[in-house]
Enzyme design. Sequence first.
Site, mmCIF file in Angstrom:
data_model
loop_
_atom_site.group_PDB
_atom_site.id
_atom_site.type_symbol
_atom_site.label_atom_id
_atom_site.label_comp_id
_atom_site.label_asym_id
_atom_site.label_seq_id
_atom_site.Cartn_x
_atom_site.Cartn_y
_atom_site.Cartn_z
ATOM 1 N N LYS A 8 0.844 -1.204 0.000
ATOM 2 C CA LYS A 8 0.000 0.000 0.000
ATOM 3 C C LYS A 8 0.873 1.245 0.000
ATOM 4 O O LYS A 8 2.061 1.191 0.383
ATOM 5 C CB LYS A 8 -0.937 0.030 1.207
ATOM 6 C CG LYS A 8 -0.261 0.034 2.596
ATOM 7 C CD LYS A 8 0.195 1.371 3.127
ATOM 8 C CE LYS A 8 0.867 1.314 4.498
ATOM 9 N NZ LYS A 8 1.665 2.488 4.838
ATOM 10 N N ASP A 134 -1.988 -1.199 10.359
ATOM 11 C CA ASP A 134 -2.244 -1.240 8.909
ATOM 12 C C ASP A 134 -2.918 -2.535 8.473
ATOM 13 O O ASP A 134 -3.351 -2.645 7.320
ATOM 14 C CB ASP A 134 -0.919 -1.141 8.125
ATOM 15 C CG ASP A 134 -0.287 0.228 8.219
ATOM 16 O OD1 ASP A 134 -0.975 1.172 8.649
ATOM 17 O OD2 ASP A 134 0.900 0.349 7.848
HETATM 18 O O1 C5P Z 1 0.422 -0.688 14.891
HETATM 19 P P1 C5P Z 1 1.839 -0.786 14.428
HETATM 20 O O2 C5P Z 1 2.503 -2.067 14.827
HETATM 21 O O3 C5P Z 1 2.021 -0.456 12.994
HETATM 22 O O4 C5P Z 1 2.591 0.367 15.220
HETATM 23 C C1 C5P Z 1 3.984 0.411 15.373
HETATM 24 C C2 C5P Z 1 4.321 1.594 16.259
HETATM 25 O O5 C5P Z 1 4.071 2.814 15.533
HETATM 26 C C3 C5P Z 1 3.493 1.725 17.507
HETATM 27 O O6 C5P Z 1 4.044 0.985 18.563
HETATM 28 C C4 C5P Z 1 3.554 3.221 17.782
HETATM 29 O O7 C5P Z 1 4.792 3.562 18.363
HETATM 30 C C5 C5P Z 1 3.553 3.809 16.382
HETATM 31 N N1 C5P Z 1 2.191 4.172 15.917
HETATM 32 C C6 C5P Z 1 1.542 5.268 16.496
HETATM 33 N N2 C5P Z 1 0.292 5.594 16.067
HETATM 34 C C7 C5P Z 1 -0.319 4.882 15.094
HETATM 35 C C8 C5P Z 1 0.327 3.777 14.493
HETATM 36 C C9 C5P Z 1 1.585 3.449 14.939
HETATM 37 O O8 C5P Z 1 2.088 5.942 17.372
HETATM 38 N N3 C5P Z 1 -1.526 5.231 14.705
#
Ligand code: C5P
Length: 269
Positions: A8, A134
């Site tokens: 994406k 995601d």
């Molecule tokens: O959800 P994901 O594993 O992609 O998130 C990785 C990190 O990115 C989270 O631990 C956080 O630090 C940051 N993040 C965030 N806000 C989001 C998505 C991700 O702060 N909406």
Amino acid sequence: MIGTANAKINIYLEILGKDRSGFHQLETVFQAIDLNDQLHIEEKLSPGISMSCSDPQLSCDSDNLCLRAAAAYESALGHNLNLHIHLDKHIPMGGGLGGGSSNAACVLRLLQERHEHALDPQTLHTIAAELGSDVPFFLYEGTAWATGRGTELEPMPNLPRTALTILRPECSCPTPRIFSELTDKERGPRTALGKEVLSTRINNNLATSFFNRLSPAACRLFPPLKELLAALEHTGLPHLMSGSGSCCFVLGHIEAPIANVSAWHCYTA
Ligand code: C5P
């Protein structure tokens, strides 16, 4: 079972604020692209869920999102699964293209098909959101508007098939590091534009909707990314960093504008 896991890009990504859990509230437009990985899942006689990958750089231990997705599905289903997952990796890793998230969603989709949609859509969405912000998008793909952590999705009209070049500088951006680099001003709070405003903008002229609030923070941390974006600015072609970086996309098919940048030609999916 064979599945295709598309990557994406984020056409638009704004930070609305930070919630109490430490996650950021986003407003984003996801677009699936036909740069993809392939997944093969086979049922096996020996117990447990195992995994292999065409790219030796990707660890296939229990932290791998494919294995975590299969384990979460198994636990929701309530009986043991004996599976081997093979991943043919083509999507650049750590580049803001959602490769790992797409792989996880592909595992969920394949298992859901194999088990005749045993889980209801809301349960599947919850499992996906627990695996990563995601992941839910990749259950649906196409073009989608998202808020919250990026997990609350609404479909948008599919973009016409559009040629894109994905460019990757010689660095990868760890998502938590990019989010923690945001200044107070970059972090908000601010209000969302809303799906209708963004839909109209995208319909009128796709490039005018290109925006990514994370881009300045990623450039402060990673000079090769800053250099790539400066070179793209020079070409005058519409472009943007995807997600938390480091991959960028350009409208149309072009060659990499500077040395040490990899390029992939693809289309919206
Ligand atoms: O959800 P994901 O594993 O992609 O998130 C990785 C990190 O990115 C989270 O631990 C956080 O630090 C940051 N993040 C965030 N806000 C989001 C998505 C991700 O702060 N909406």
